[in-house]
Design a protein around this motif. Sequence first.
Motif, short mmCIF file in Angstrom:
data_model
loop_
_atom_site.label_atom_id
_atom_site.label_comp_id
_atom_site.label_asym_id
_atom_site.label_seq_id
_atom_site.Cartn_x
_atom_site.Cartn_y
_atom_site.Cartn_z
N VAL A 1 46.38 35.96 26.79
CA VAL A 1 45.61 34.92 27.46
C VAL A 1 46.06 34.70 28.91
CG1 VAL A 1 44.94 32.48 27.36
CG2 VAL A 1 45.21 33.78 25.26
N ILE A 2 47.31 35.02 29.22
CA ILE A 2 47.84 34.75 30.56
C ILE A 2 48.07 36.03 31.35
CG2 ILE A 2 49.69 33.66 31.87
CD1 ILE A 2 47.91 31.72 30.27
N LEU A 3 48.88 36.95 30.80
CA LEU A 3 49.30 38.11 31.58
C LEU A 3 48.16 39.08 31.83
CD1 LEU A 3 51.73 39.42 32.92
CD2 LEU A 3 52.22 40.60 30.77
N VAL A 4 47.34 39.36 30.81
CA VAL A 4 46.24 40.32 30.98
C VAL A 4 45.29 39.89 32.10
CG1 VAL A 4 44.17 41.26 29.88
CG2 VAL A 4 46.37 41.35 28.70
N PRO A 5 44.75 38.66 32.08
CA PRO A 5 43.86 38.28 33.20
C PRO A 5 44.60 38.12 34.52
CG PRO A 5 44.18 36.44 31.70
CD PRO A 5 44.77 37.63 31.03
N VAL B 1 42.14 47.01 27.42
CA VAL B 1 42.64 46.26 28.57
C VAL B 1 42.56 47.09 29.85
CG1 VAL B 1 44.71 45.25 29.60
CG2 VAL B 1 44.11 44.71 27.24
N ILE B 2 43.04 48.32 29.78
CA ILE B 2 43.00 49.18 30.96
C ILE B 2 41.56 49.49 31.36
CG2 ILE B 2 43.59 51.49 31.82
CD1 ILE B 2 46.13 51.35 30.16
N ALA B 3 40.69 49.69 30.37
CA ALA B 3 39.28 49.93 30.67
C ALA B 3 38.68 48.74 31.42
CB ALA B 3 38.51 50.19 29.37
N ALA B 4 39.00 47.53 31.00
CA ALA B 4 38.49 46.34 31.68
C ALA B 4 39.06 46.23 33.09
CB ALA B 4 38.82 45.09 30.87
N TRP B 5 40.35 46.52 33.24
CA TRP B 5 40.95 46.48 34.57
C TRP B 5 40.25 47.45 35.53
CZ3 TRP B 5 46.74 46.76 32.72
CH2 TRP B 5 47.17 45.48 32.36
N VAL B 6 39.86 48.61 35.02
CA VAL B 6 39.24 49.62 35.87
C VAL B 6 37.77 49.29 36.13
CG1 VAL B 6 38.56 52.05 36.00
CG2 VAL B 6 40.83 51.43 35.12
N LEU B 7 37.04 48.84 35.12
CA LEU B 7 35.60 48.68 35.23
C LEU B 7 35.17 47.36 35.88
CD1 LEU B 7 34.52 50.11 31.74
CD2 LEU B 7 34.46 51.26 33.97
#
Length: 244
Positions: A117-121, A185-191
Motif C-alpha cells: 500500500v505504501i512502497l509500491v505506489p 508491479v513491474i508491469a504497472a511501473w512500466v506501463l
Amino acid sequence: MIRTLLVRGLLVGLLAGLIAGGFAFVFGEPRVDSAIALEEAAAAHHPAGTAEHSHDEEEAPVSRPGQKAGLFLATGLYGLAVGGIFALVFAGLRGRVGPRSDGKLGLAAAGTAFVAVILVPFLKYPANPPAVGDPETINSRTLLYVVMILVGLAATAIGVATARRVTAGPWARGVAAGVAFLVPVIAAWVLLPTVNEVPDGFPATLLWEFRLASLGTQLVFWAAFGVLFAWASDRAARPATVPV
C-alpha cells in the motif's frame, strides 16, 4: 474475537499514528516550511502571483501553526482508520495464511501492507512538497496513485495464492511468491504514465529530503503498528496464570 481484534487494532493504530506524527513533526514539517518559503519567494517576483498567493493565504482555512498542531490529530485518525481495517483483515487471515502465531502473523501482515500500500505506489509516484505539482492535474495524479495501490494489493494476493500452490520447501515458495508479486508491479511501473511536475530550479536536496521524510513517516507507522500489534497479540495468547 473480532470485537477484541477490532479494539486492539484501533488502540494500536492510534498509538502508532501518534508515534508517526512525532516523526513527521521532527523530520517532515521543516521541509514543508522550506518548500512554502520557496513558493512565497517565487510568488514575490511576480506581482500577479503575489496577489494570487496573498488571496490564497487569506482564504486558507487553517494556518501553518494550526496545521502543525493538527498533525497529531490527523495521524491519530489515520492510525484509527488503518487499525480498524487491519484488524478486520487480520481476522480473515488467521488460520488461513501465514504463520500460525498471531504475533508473527501480525508482523508479517503489517510488513506486507507497508510494501503493497505504501512502497509500491511511492516508488512510482513519490510524494511532493508544496510548490511542486500542477493543481489542475491533482485528480489524474490521485487516480494514478490509487491505481498503484490496487496493483500492490492485487500483486500481494497473487503472491500469496502462488505460494500456497507451491508444494516445495519454504525457499521455493518464497521465490515463487516474490516473482508472482513483482511481475504485475513491474508491469504497472512500466506501463503507467510518469508524472514529473517538479519546477525548474527547485532544490533537489529539499525534494528528496521531503520524500524520504514522507516515506519514513509511513515506515515508522507500520513498524510501530506491527510491533505493537504483535506484542498485544502474543500477550493476549498467553495463558492466564492463577496465583497459588
